[in-house]
Scaffold this motif. Sequence first.
Motif, PDB file in Angstrom:
ATOM      1  N   GLY A  97       0.812  -1.208   0.000  1.00 46.32           N
ATOM      2  CA  GLY A  97       0.000   0.000   0.000  1.00 46.32           C
ATOM      3  C   GLY A  97       0.837   1.245   0.000  1.00 46.32           C
ATOM      4  O   GLY A  97       1.904   1.290   0.589  1.00 46.32           O
ATOM      5  N   MET A  98       0.334   2.317  -0.623  1.00 42.66           N
ATOM      6  CA  MET A  98       1.096   3.550  -0.716  1.00 42.66           C
ATOM      7  C   MET A  98       0.787   4.521   0.425  1.00 42.66           C
ATOM      8  O   MET A  98       1.370   5.573   0.506  1.00 42.66           O
ATOM      9  CB  MET A  98       0.799   4.250  -2.052  1.00 42.66           C
ATOM     10  N   ASP A  99      -0.148   4.178   1.265  1.00 46.79           N
ATOM     11  CA  ASP A  99      -0.403   5.038   2.414  1.00 46.79           C
ATOM     12  C   ASP A  99      -0.839   4.166   3.575  1.00 46.79           C
ATOM     13  O   ASP A  99      -0.933   2.957   3.477  1.00 46.79           O
ATOM     14  CB  ASP A  99      -1.466   6.093   2.086  1.00 46.79           C
ATOM     15  N   ASP A 100      -1.074   4.828   4.710  1.00 43.63           N
ATOM     16  CA  ASP A 100      -1.372   4.092   5.920  1.00 43.63           C
ATOM     17  C   ASP A 100      -2.707   3.377   5.851  1.00 43.63           C
ATOM     18  O   ASP A 100      -2.970   2.458   6.603  1.00 43.63           O
ATOM     19  CB  ASP A 100      -1.384   5.042   7.124  1.00 43.63           C
ATOM     20  N   GLY A 101      -3.604   3.828   4.956  1.00 42.20           N
ATOM     21  CA  GLY A 101      -4.936   3.248   4.925  1.00 42.20           C
ATOM     22  C   GLY A 101      -5.064   2.010   4.079  1.00 42.20           C
ATOM     23  O   GLY A 101      -6.079   1.331   4.120  1.00 42.20           O
ATOM     24  N   THR A 102      -4.039   1.676   3.274  1.00 48.39           N
ATOM     25  CA  THR A 102      -4.152   0.522   2.385  1.00 48.39           C
ATOM     26  C   THR A 102      -3.347  -0.635   2.930  1.00 48.39           C
ATOM     27  O   THR A 102      -2.446  -0.474   3.735  1.00 48.39           O
ATOM     28  CB  THR A 102      -3.638   0.880   0.981  1.00 48.39           C
ATOM     29  N   THR A 103      -3.635  -1.796   2.454  1.00 49.81           N
ATOM     30  CA  THR A 103      -2.909  -2.987   2.876  1.00 49.81           C
ATOM     31  C   THR A 103      -2.256  -3.614   1.671  1.00 49.81           C
ATOM     32  O   THR A 103      -2.591  -3.319   0.528  1.00 49.81           O
ATOM     33  CB  THR A 103      -3.871  -4.010   3.519  1.00 49.81           C
ATOM     34  N   SER A 104      -1.312  -4.489   1.946  1.00 52.43           N
ATOM     35  CA  SER A 104      -0.599  -5.146   0.865  1.00 52.43           C
ATOM     36  C   SER A 104      -1.484  -6.199   0.231  1.00 52.43           C
ATOM     37  O   SER A 104      -2.455  -6.668   0.802  1.00 52.43           O
ATOM     38  CB  SER A 104       0.683  -5.794   1.396  1.00 52.43           C
ATOM     39  N   LEU A 105      -1.096  -6.616  -0.982  1.00 46.37           N
ATOM     40  CA  LEU A 105      -1.895  -7.588  -1.711  1.00 46.37           C
ATOM     41  C   LEU A 105      -1.972  -8.910  -0.966  1.00 46.37           C
ATOM     42  O   LEU A 105      -3.005  -9.562  -0.948  1.00 46.37           O
ATOM     43  CB  LEU A 105      -1.292  -7.803  -3.111  1.00 46.37           C
ATOM     44  N   ASP A 106      -0.855  -9.293  -0.335  1.00 47.32           N
ATOM     45  CA  ASP A 106      -0.890 -10.579   0.345  1.00 47.32           C
ATOM     46  C   ASP A 106      -1.793 -10.536   1.556  1.00 47.32           C
ATOM     47  O   ASP A 106      -2.445 -11.506   1.899  1.00 47.32           O
ATOM     48  CB  ASP A 106       0.523 -11.006   0.756  1.00 47.32           C
ATOM     49  N   LEU A 145      10.259 -23.312  13.762  1.00 45.98           N
ATOM     50  CA  LEU A 145       8.902 -23.198  13.216  1.00 45.98           C
ATOM     51  C   LEU A 145       7.956 -22.460  14.152  1.00 45.98           C
ATOM     52  O   LEU A 145       6.742 -22.491  13.942  1.00 45.98           O
ATOM     53  CB  LEU A 145       8.354 -24.596  12.916  1.00 45.98           C
ATOM     54  N   GLU A 146       8.478 -21.797  15.169  1.00 47.63           N
ATOM     55  CA  GLU A 146       7.638 -21.056  16.116  1.00 47.63           C
ATOM     56  C   GLU A 146       6.714 -20.081  15.385  1.00 47.63           C
ATOM     57  O   GLU A 146       5.537 -19.946  15.711  1.00 47.63           O
ATOM     58  CB  GLU A 146       8.539 -20.295  17.101  1.00 47.63           C
ATOM     59  N   TYR A 147       7.239 -19.393  14.384  1.00 46.21           N
ATOM     60  CA  TYR A 147       6.445 -18.404  13.644  1.00 46.21           C
ATOM     61  C   TYR A 147       6.250 -18.882  12.197  1.00 46.21           C
ATOM     62  O   TYR A 147       6.603 -18.201  11.237  1.00 46.21           O
ATOM     63  CB  TYR A 147       7.135 -17.043  13.704  1.00 46.21           C
ATOM     64  N   TYR A 148       5.677 -20.081  12.087  1.00 44.51           N
ATOM     65  CA  TYR A 148       5.424 -20.671  10.775  1.00 44.51           C
ATOM     66  C   TYR A 148       4.453 -19.828   9.950  1.00 44.51           C
ATOM     67  O   TYR A 148       4.414 -19.919   8.718  1.00 44.51           O
ATOM     68  CB  TYR A 148       4.848 -22.081  10.948  1.00 44.51           C
ATOM     69  N   GLU A 149       3.638 -18.974  10.635  1.00 46.87           N
ATOM     70  CA  GLU A 149       2.661 -18.157   9.910  1.00 46.87           C
ATOM     71  C   GLU A 149       3.322 -17.253   8.873  1.00 46.87           C
ATOM     72  O   GLU A 149       2.710 -16.906   7.864  1.00 46.87           O
ATOM     73  CB  GLU A 149       1.855 -17.296  10.878  1.00 46.87           C
ATOM     74  N   LEU A 150       4.589 -16.884   9.124  1.00 49.29           N
ATOM     75  CA  LEU A 150       5.287 -16.034   8.161  1.00 49.29           C
ATOM     76  C   LEU A 150       5.458 -16.751   6.824  1.00 49.29           C
ATOM     77  O   LEU A 150       5.348 -16.133   5.756  1.00 49.29           O
ATOM     78  CB  LEU A 150       6.645 -15.612   8.722  1.00 49.29           C
ATOM     79  N   LEU A 151       5.732 -18.059   6.881  1.00 46.66           N
ATOM     80  CA  LEU A 151       5.851 -18.821   5.638  1.00 46.66           C
ATOM     81  C   LEU A 151       4.480 -19.039   5.005  1.00 46.66           C
ATOM     82  O   LEU A 151       4.357 -19.094   3.767  1.00 46.66           O
ATOM     83  CB  LEU A 151       6.539 -20.158   5.904  1.00 46.66           C
ATOM     84  N   ASP A 152       3.438 -19.179   5.832  1.00 43.83           N
ATOM     85  CA  ASP A 152       2.081 -19.274   5.273  1.00 43.83           C
ATOM     86  C   ASP A 152       1.746 -18.017   4.475  1.00 43.83           C
ATOM     87  O   ASP A 152       1.178 -18.087   3.375  1.00 43.83           O
ATOM     88  CB  ASP A 152       1.064 -19.455   6.406  1.00 43.83           C
ATOM     89  N   ARG A 153       2.105 -16.865   5.039  1.00 39.70           N
ATOM     90  CA  ARG A 153       1.827 -15.604   4.338  1.00 39.70           C
ATOM     91  C   ARG A 153       2.679 -15.486   3.076  1.00 39.70           C
ATOM     92  O   ARG A 153       2.207 -15.026   2.041  1.00 39.70           O
ATOM     93  CB  ARG A 153       2.104 -14.429   5.274  1.00 39.70           C
ATOM     94  N   ALA A 154       3.947 -15.911   3.197  1.00 37.79           N
ATOM     95  CA  ALA A 154       4.831 -15.835   2.030  1.00 37.79           C
ATOM     96  C   ALA A 154       4.302 -16.696   0.882  1.00 37.79           C
ATOM     97  O   ALA A 154       4.417 -16.331  -0.289  1.00 37.79           O
ATOM     98  CB  ALA A 154       6.244 -16.267   2.418  1.00 37.79           C
TER      99      ALA A 154
END
Length: 761
Positions: free
Chosen positions: A323-332, A403-412
């Motif tokens: 996102g280009m500003d604070d109000g938008t989110t990334s595509l993922d 694998l404590e923070y496996y969610e990062l790979l899920d998002r990737a």
Amino acid sequence: MSEPRMPIPAPEDTYKGWLFKWTNYIKGYQRRWFVLSNGLLSYYRTQAEMRHTCRGTINLATANIAVEDSCNFVISNGGTQTYHLKASSEVERQRWITALELAKAKASRMQLESDDSGDDSTPNAAGQSTGSRNSEVQSTLRTLGSKVEDLSTCNDLIAKHGSALQRSLSELEGVQLGGETSEKIRQVTERATLFRITSNAMINACRDFMTLAQTHSKRWQKALQSEREQRVRLEETLEQLAKQHNHLERAFRGATVLPSSQSNPAIDSKGPVPRKGDASDEDEENEFFDACEDVQEFITVPADPKYHRRSGSNVSGISNELGMDDGTTSLDEQSLASNPESPQSQELVPVRKRRTRIPDKPNYSLNLWSIMKNCIGKELSKIPMPVNFNEPLSMLQRLSEDLEYYELLDRAAKCQSSLEQMCYVAAFTVSSYSTTVHRTGKPFNPLLGETFELDRVQESGYRSLCEQVSHHPPAAAHHAISERGWTLRQEIALASKFRGKYLSIMPLGSIHCIFEKSTHHYTWKKVTTTVHNIIVGKLWIDQSGEIDVVNHKTGDRCHLKFAPYSYFSRDVARKVTGVVTDKDGKAHYVLSGTWDEKMEYSRVMQSSRGGENGADGRQKTVYQTLKAKELWKKTPLPEGAENMYYFSTLALTLNELEEGVAPTDSRKRPDQRLMEQGRWEEANTEKQRLEEKQRTVRREREREANRAASPSEEGGHQDNYTPMWFERLVDPMTGEPTHIYKGGYWEAKEQGNWDSCPDIF
């Protein structure tokens, strides 16, 4: 009767000769050249081999010497080494037995003296007890003198009665008796000769001892006193240096005040930084350095406001990945929010309720320096350590904590952009260190063939398997696969050195992450972990070094830098910075944060050379970035973690008993279980039993390898252990030999078929 003249071995002389040594049932006894010197019995195939190849050595200080018959005798040190030897004659055997017994007595005495000197009191007590030590030495010397007089008397009696016995036997030879009686007399005469040889050896040894004692006793006393005084001075100096170190550290903290413009809420929230080492800790390898000024390789500044109003596709040809500003989110983030399989949107119900506590850590005091002072410069994996310095998890379980923070790979896995995916992979790389910040306990070294499974398919969508695939050097292979489209595999070997005030642990090997949908293949290596304040002060851990995360399909790269702690740096502690670049070297994202708290990313809108000069005289790169957004944040530790080895929520569940796991699983390791239950003395005993069992199995495997290789060879083999679930192949991506999962474990678990698993516990 003439007496055979044979050399009598003196206690301090080197004794050499040929003996026959039992090798195996194929070759039987083989002639070997044996050398007895300084309490060690070594053997060689030939005398020429003494210059370059020793076939084996046994320490006589703890050895047992037993006579089997007229020519055979056995030397054993308790099971780990046993020599079955045969002399050419009974007289020759007796000469060796005499020399060995004298050498054993001398070696045992020297070992006892060494142990006594190693148990000296602390520096403060040492200075106060010097007088009592001198009195003890004088008393000991008087006692030794009395014993020497007794030995002298015994020597005279032995010589007197031995001569009388020899004369009587000589007279009997002249008497005309029957053949059988003559044979008996001959045997008695031979026995008397052996007795005289033994008594002569004792007489010579006592005479030499008395001569040496009278000649050198005063010099020995003076040298001993000098050594003890020097040791006391060194201990006092060490204590003074430690106190000065702590005083300077406190004074520096009190005098250092950061300008208000540089204050950082993240720093304030972290509380006081632990006491850490100074610049004098550096060694010749320059593993750490103190940053007297800003050592960042680049500078970030806020981007021009015009970039916030533009479309990302109009800026440097970069697609609108974030996102280009604070109000938008990334595509993922949008795709994750709308995807019913997303971990953020789907409410997962655990199959079982897992434990949230383990027994509190007992408060057993043990002086680390008293054990580690004799281990300086040695490989950590070869140092026998009590469980007092461990935590109740194995290295395989610690490896699974990545694998404590496996969610990062899920998002990737959901990312459409390879550059954005790189940000999440880099954050996952950093997150694996967050669990180590307070974990000063050493994990258990896995036994060869030990495994650990982490099945979280129904809860988190992944399952993981680790196996100890090598013992020397120690190496573990790890394979994890997720239903959400990623696979993680690694083989990690640890190189470690104790350097006095700190312990360096250097992981060797590459980590691979492959995404099924995009077929992107990432690799990276781990940084150096350092445990400080081994001698004095509170133990604390630092991570330092650089990591290059590489996407082998696209050529994208993320260069991460873990800054080592420095007294003189005003920057936040445990800082990590990184830049994500494409195959052409163009920067797209800047990463920043700390390895123990969180990581953020900022979109690069423009870059230029300028600003301050770096330490090497080159100008730093200035990146104009958008406002930083959070990539990853550490989950707080559970309540009471300080009493549970600072385990995270995942770590608390790793050693929980589960049904259906392999018999080689770390959860079934008895010494580790006893330690978790607080029964540390029993755990130490069980740990020694398991290690001795592993050594016995290894020796048996080596003997089988020797027999299979060549009956004519003796020694010089390699451990040919074959792992159960991994096979050694050349990695097609890196070209390095590595262990890769070959399959079969989860199928065996489903069938409950563990017949092929070794008995290691």
